[in-house]
Design a protein around this motif. Sequence first.
Motif, PDB file in Angstrom:
ATOM      1  N   ASP A  91     -17.996  -7.755  68.693  1.00  0.00           N
ATOM      2  CA  ASP A  91     -16.701  -8.422  68.853  1.00  0.00           C
ATOM      3  C   ASP A  91     -16.402  -9.397  67.717  1.00  0.00           C
ATOM      4  O   ASP A  91     -15.948 -10.524  67.939  1.00  0.00           O
ATOM      5  CB  ASP A  91     -16.629  -9.147  70.200  1.00  0.00           C
ATOM      6  CG  ASP A  91     -16.774  -8.196  71.382  1.00  0.00           C
ATOM      7  OD1 ASP A  91     -16.309  -7.045  71.265  1.00  0.00           O
ATOM      8  OD2 ASP A  91     -17.359  -8.606  72.399  1.00  0.00           O
ATOM      9  N   GLY A  92     -16.698  -8.989  66.489  1.00  0.00           N
ATOM     10  CA  GLY A  92     -16.366  -9.808  65.325  1.00  0.00           C
ATOM     11  C   GLY A  92     -17.275 -10.995  65.086  1.00  0.00           C
ATOM     12  O   GLY A  92     -16.933 -11.903  64.327  1.00  0.00           O
ATOM     13  N   ARG A 121     -31.066 -19.652  63.558  1.00  0.00           N
ATOM     14  CA  ARG A 121     -30.010 -18.735  63.982  1.00  0.00           C
ATOM     15  C   ARG A 121     -28.985 -18.638  62.859  1.00  0.00           C
ATOM     16  O   ARG A 121     -28.485 -19.646  62.371  1.00  0.00           O
ATOM     17  CB  ARG A 121     -29.336 -19.280  65.247  1.00  0.00           C
ATOM     18  CG  ARG A 121     -28.128 -18.473  65.704  1.00  0.00           C
ATOM     19  CD  ARG A 121     -27.474 -19.085  66.917  1.00  0.00           C
ATOM     20  NE  ARG A 121     -26.830 -20.348  66.544  1.00  0.00           N
ATOM     21  CZ  ARG A 121     -26.330 -21.209  67.416  1.00  0.00           C
ATOM     22  NH1 ARG A 121     -26.415 -20.971  68.707  1.00  0.00           N
ATOM     23  NH2 ARG A 121     -25.756 -22.314  67.003  1.00  0.00           N
ATOM     24  N   GLY A 122     -28.690 -17.416  62.450  1.00  0.00           N
ATOM     25  CA  GLY A 122     -27.621 -17.171  61.495  1.00  0.00           C
ATOM     26  C   GLY A 122     -26.429 -16.609  62.236  1.00  0.00           C
ATOM     27  O   GLY A 122     -26.587 -15.691  63.055  1.00  0.00           O
ATOM     28  N   VAL A 123     -25.232 -17.170  61.990  1.00  0.00           N
ATOM     29  CA  VAL A 123     -24.032 -16.726  62.694  1.00  0.00           C
ATOM     30  C   VAL A 123     -22.941 -16.376  61.680  1.00  0.00           C
ATOM     31  O   VAL A 123     -22.614 -17.190  60.815  1.00  0.00           O
ATOM     32  CB  VAL A 123     -23.495 -17.823  63.652  1.00  0.00           C
ATOM     33  CG1 VAL A 123     -22.184 -17.379  64.284  1.00  0.00           C
ATOM     34  CG2 VAL A 123     -24.523 -18.142  64.726  1.00  0.00           C
ATOM     35  N   TRP A 124     -22.406 -15.162  61.801  1.00  0.00           N
ATOM     36  CA  TRP A 124     -21.247 -14.719  61.020  1.00  0.00           C
ATOM     37  C   TRP A 124     -20.061 -14.757  61.964  1.00  0.00           C
ATOM     38  O   TRP A 124     -20.120 -14.200  63.066  1.00  0.00           O
ATOM     39  CB  TRP A 124     -21.443 -13.292  60.504  1.00  0.00           C
ATOM     40  CG  TRP A 124     -22.464 -13.179  59.437  1.00  0.00           C
ATOM     41  CD1 TRP A 124     -22.235 -13.070  58.093  1.00  0.00           C
ATOM     42  CD2 TRP A 124     -23.882 -13.145  59.591  1.00  0.00           C
ATOM     43  NE1 TRP A 124     -23.418 -12.985  57.416  1.00  0.00           N
ATOM     44  CE2 TRP A 124     -24.459 -13.033  58.317  1.00  0.00           C
ATOM     45  CE3 TRP A 124     -24.740 -13.224  60.686  1.00  0.00           C
ATOM     46  CZ2 TRP A 124     -25.824 -12.987  58.099  1.00  0.00           C
ATOM     47  CZ3 TRP A 124     -26.103 -13.180  60.475  1.00  0.00           C
ATOM     48  CH2 TRP A 124     -26.622 -13.061  59.199  1.00  0.00           C
ATOM     49  N   ASN A 155     -11.330  -9.743  54.080  1.00  0.00           N
ATOM     50  CA  ASN A 155     -11.481 -10.485  52.830  1.00  0.00           C
ATOM     51  C   ASN A 155     -12.190 -11.829  52.945  1.00  0.00           C
ATOM     52  O   ASN A 155     -12.253 -12.576  51.967  1.00  0.00           O
ATOM     53  CB  ASN A 155     -10.101 -10.705  52.191  1.00  0.00           C
ATOM     54  CG  ASN A 155      -9.519  -9.392  51.725  1.00  0.00           C
ATOM     55  OD1 ASN A 155     -10.154  -8.624  51.021  1.00  0.00           O
ATOM     56  ND2 ASN A 155      -8.300  -9.117  52.159  1.00  0.00           N
ATOM     57  N   SER A 156     -12.716 -12.147  54.115  1.00  0.00           N
ATOM     58  CA  SER A 156     -13.411 -13.429  54.242  1.00  0.00           C
ATOM     59  C   SER A 156     -14.287 -13.451  55.491  1.00  0.00           C
ATOM     60  O   SER A 156     -14.140 -12.628  56.382  1.00  0.00           O
ATOM     61  CB  SER A 156     -12.399 -14.577  54.300  1.00  0.00           C
ATOM     62  OG  SER A 156     -11.631 -14.492  55.480  1.00  0.00           O
ATOM     63  N   HIS A 157     -15.192 -14.392  55.506  1.00  0.00           N
ATOM     64  CA  HIS A 157     -15.968 -14.682  56.705  1.00  0.00           C
ATOM     65  C   HIS A 157     -16.632 -16.047  56.558  1.00  0.00           C
ATOM     66  O   HIS A 157     -16.654 -16.629  55.486  1.00  0.00           O
ATOM     67  CB  HIS A 157     -17.005 -13.590  57.017  1.00  0.00           C
ATOM     68  CG  HIS A 157     -18.163 -13.532  56.085  1.00  0.00           C
ATOM     69  ND1 HIS A 157     -18.133 -12.835  54.904  1.00  0.00           N
ATOM     70  CD2 HIS A 157     -19.395 -14.089  56.154  1.00  0.00           C
ATOM     71  CE1 HIS A 157     -19.300 -12.945  54.291  1.00  0.00           C
ATOM     72  NE2 HIS A 157     -20.080 -13.704  55.026  1.00  0.00           N
ATOM     73  N   ARG A 158     -17.162 -16.498  57.660  1.00  0.00           N
ATOM     74  CA  ARG A 158     -17.872 -17.772  57.692  1.00  0.00           C
ATOM     75  C   ARG A 158     -19.317 -17.467  58.077  1.00  0.00           C
ATOM     76  O   ARG A 158     -19.576 -16.586  58.909  1.00  0.00           O
ATOM     77  CB  ARG A 158     -17.201 -18.662  58.741  1.00  0.00           C
ATOM     78  CG  ARG A 158     -17.830 -19.990  58.931  1.00  0.00           C
ATOM     79  CD  ARG A 158     -17.017 -20.747  59.976  1.00  0.00           C
ATOM     80  NE  ARG A 158     -17.718 -21.960  60.312  1.00  0.00           N
ATOM     81  CZ  ARG A 158     -17.136 -23.014  60.816  1.00  0.00           C
ATOM     82  NH1 ARG A 158     -15.843 -23.000  61.051  1.00  0.00           N
ATOM     83  NH2 ARG A 158     -17.825 -24.077  61.108  1.00  0.00           N
TER      84      ARG A 158
END
Length: 135
Positions: free
Chosen positions: A79-80, A98-101, A107-110
């Motif tokens: 779910d993104g 913990r790694g969170v995207w 064109n972008s992400h956090r």
Amino acid sequence: MLDPFDGGTHTVTMDGTKTTRPVWNGRAWLEEIEADGPNGHWEGATLFVYNAKAGQWSQMYVDGDSGGMEAPTIGSFKDGRGELFGTTVYKGRTVLVRGVWSDITANSHRYEIAYSQDGGKTWATAFKAYLTRLK
């Protein structure tokens, strides 16, 4: 964040480039990172590998200065949002990581890294990245 467990008030801001390319027809991805900040130049690389049977990704980070490889984090995207978990050593002590995207678009992400020293009950943000694709 230079002090994630002490309030996260001491920070360093860096600006850089992340280059990513698929490996093994997209079952893996190699990411190379270069950034500059007040403490100089930083380089690192990350290998992401997909385990189709488990439906999970693993992420392994290698620091460019030391050549040291961190223990993998493992998890999935749904779910993104992606969450991968593992352990790391922070100031001589093993903690959960913990790694969170999130906020994933074409064109972008956090991306954020957080640490827990209480078994995952609470998390302290240690790293934030805001990534935008260059055209």
